[in-house]
Design an enzyme around this catalytic site. Structure first.
Site, mmCIF file in Angstrom:
data_model
loop_
_atom_site.group_PDB
_atom_site.id
_atom_site.type_symbol
_atom_site.label_atom_id
_atom_site.label_comp_id
_atom_site.label_asym_id
_atom_site.label_seq_id
_atom_site.Cartn_x
_atom_site.Cartn_y
_atom_site.Cartn_z
ATOM 1 N N ARG A 231 -1.433 -9.377 -6.014
ATOM 2 C CA ARG A 231 -2.034 -8.504 -6.347
ATOM 3 C C ARG A 231 -3.804 -9.562 -6.940
ATOM 4 N NH1 ARG A 231 0.064 -5.460 -3.088
ATOM 5 N NH2 ARG A 231 0.243 -3.017 -3.296
ATOM 6 N N GLU A 260 -11.135 -6.830 -2.206
ATOM 7 C CA GLU A 260 -10.226 -6.978 -0.213
ATOM 8 C C GLU A 260 -11.624 -6.836 0.417
ATOM 9 O OE1 GLU A 260 -6.529 -7.048 -0.216
ATOM 10 O OE2 GLU A 260 -6.020 -8.465 -1.570
ATOM 11 N N HIS A 287 -4.390 -10.704 2.674
ATOM 12 C CA HIS A 287 -2.830 -10.215 2.045
ATOM 13 C C HIS A 287 -2.308 -9.603 3.321
ATOM 14 C CE1 HIS A 287 -3.205 -6.422 -0.407
ATOM 15 N NE2 HIS A 287 -1.541 -6.971 -0.724
#
Length: 312
Positions: A231, A260, A287
């Site tokens: 993460r 993000e 991701h």
């Protein structure tokens, strides 16, 4: 016997629905619902299936939810208010097994790309630069690789590293007795002392948020290569940029970012990101470590198996 009903509020692979019917569940999918629409829509459903977009908490489900389980189609649980769900006796399941193979493979790919300058070399050849010596890389063989977090993802990465001839160390604060013939279970003192390559495989919690900050990174005795497929909020971008400037981190590969939403970064995040993206020893991907054709289906298989096992 009436079928139980679950509500799916995030986009999900269509293979889920016949699998659910096979175990006696009907699913309604509304992947474009707004948060306010979910508040009124969830009543009367027995289950709720989400990915990472939707935050599941008291504000969403209220004081008298009919929902009896929340299924997270993926690994992390940071979008679920676990304390609230426990209070309401709503069971929580997730499908970390579904994308562990994808994450394990991708983490190796990131590491190889970083150590062998693959993105840089590709760009140079495409711009008609033929430079061999400037792209002389390093081998994984003989290096000490430390894995932080030895759950599904950490184990998948370790098993794929086993054939590279490196020393694999693993630290997990909440597990013990997991050493194997190719992976040593160690404490953080050994991690700080011996690590040459560090790979993160921990969930995002209040404990791990901003855990890998500058103070954490400066404890390593050697200048490290850092890989994060866990993460993004675990590593503050400003701290990583500072460690990279000072050489404490000599290269980094990040599949996840502190923020993000690239157009909504704070000024500090944007400045740090701009510095990092200017460096040839930093690799970013959006991701996608667990994002494969196969993992779509594997996640659903794992999720449905756990729904079937629930005592509802």
């Amino acid at each position: 016997m009436a079928r139980k009903k679950c509500l799916v509020v995030d986009p999900i692979h269509e293979s889920l629905f016949p699998m659910l019917r096979d175990i006696g569940w009907e699913a309604d999918i509304f992947p474009s619902l707004t948060r306010s629409e979910i508040r009124s829509k969830h009543e009367g459903y027995d289950g709720l299936i989400v990915r990472s977009k939707t935050i599941i908490d008291r504000d969403l489900l209220g004081e008298k939810p009919t929902i009896r389980f929340v299924g997270r189609a993926g690994a992390g649980l940071d979008n679920l208010d676990l304390r609230y769900l426990e209070e309401k006796k709503i069971k929580v399941i997730h499908a970390a097994e579904g994308n562990r193979d994808a994450v394990g493979e991708f983490t190796v790919g990131l590491l190889l790309s970083l150590m062998r300058f693959i993105p840089k070399a590709d760009h140079e050849v495409k711009t008609k630069i033929w430079e061999r010596e400037g792209n002389r890389g390093e081998e994984i063989k003989g290096k000490t690789v430390s894995i932080i977090g030895y759950g599904n993802m950490g184990q998948a990465f370790a098993s794929r590293l086993a054939g590279f001839g490196c020393k694999i160390l693993a630290y997990d604060k909440y597990k013990a007795g997991f050493a194997t013939e190719f992976c040593q279970e160690v404490d953080m003192d050994r991690v700080f002392a011996e690590t040459e390559i560090l790979s993160l495989h921990i969930p995002l919690t209040t404990e791990t948020r901003s855990m890998v900050n500058y103070d954490y990174l400066r404890h390593f005795k050697k200048d490290i290569i850092l890989v994060n497929t866990a993460r993004g909020e675990i590593i503050p971008l400003a701290d990583l940029a500072r460690a990279l400037r000072q050489g404490k981190v000599r290269a980094a590969a990040l599949d996840v970012l502190e923020n993000e939403k690239l157009n909504e970064m704070t000024l500090i995040q944007q400045e740090s990101f701009n510095y990092l993206r200017s460096k040839s020893n930093v690799i970013f991907t959006p991701h996608i470590a667990g994002w494969t054709v196969e993992s779509h289906i594997k996640i659903n298989v794992a999720l449905v198996g756990k729904i079937k096992a629930l005592d509802l």
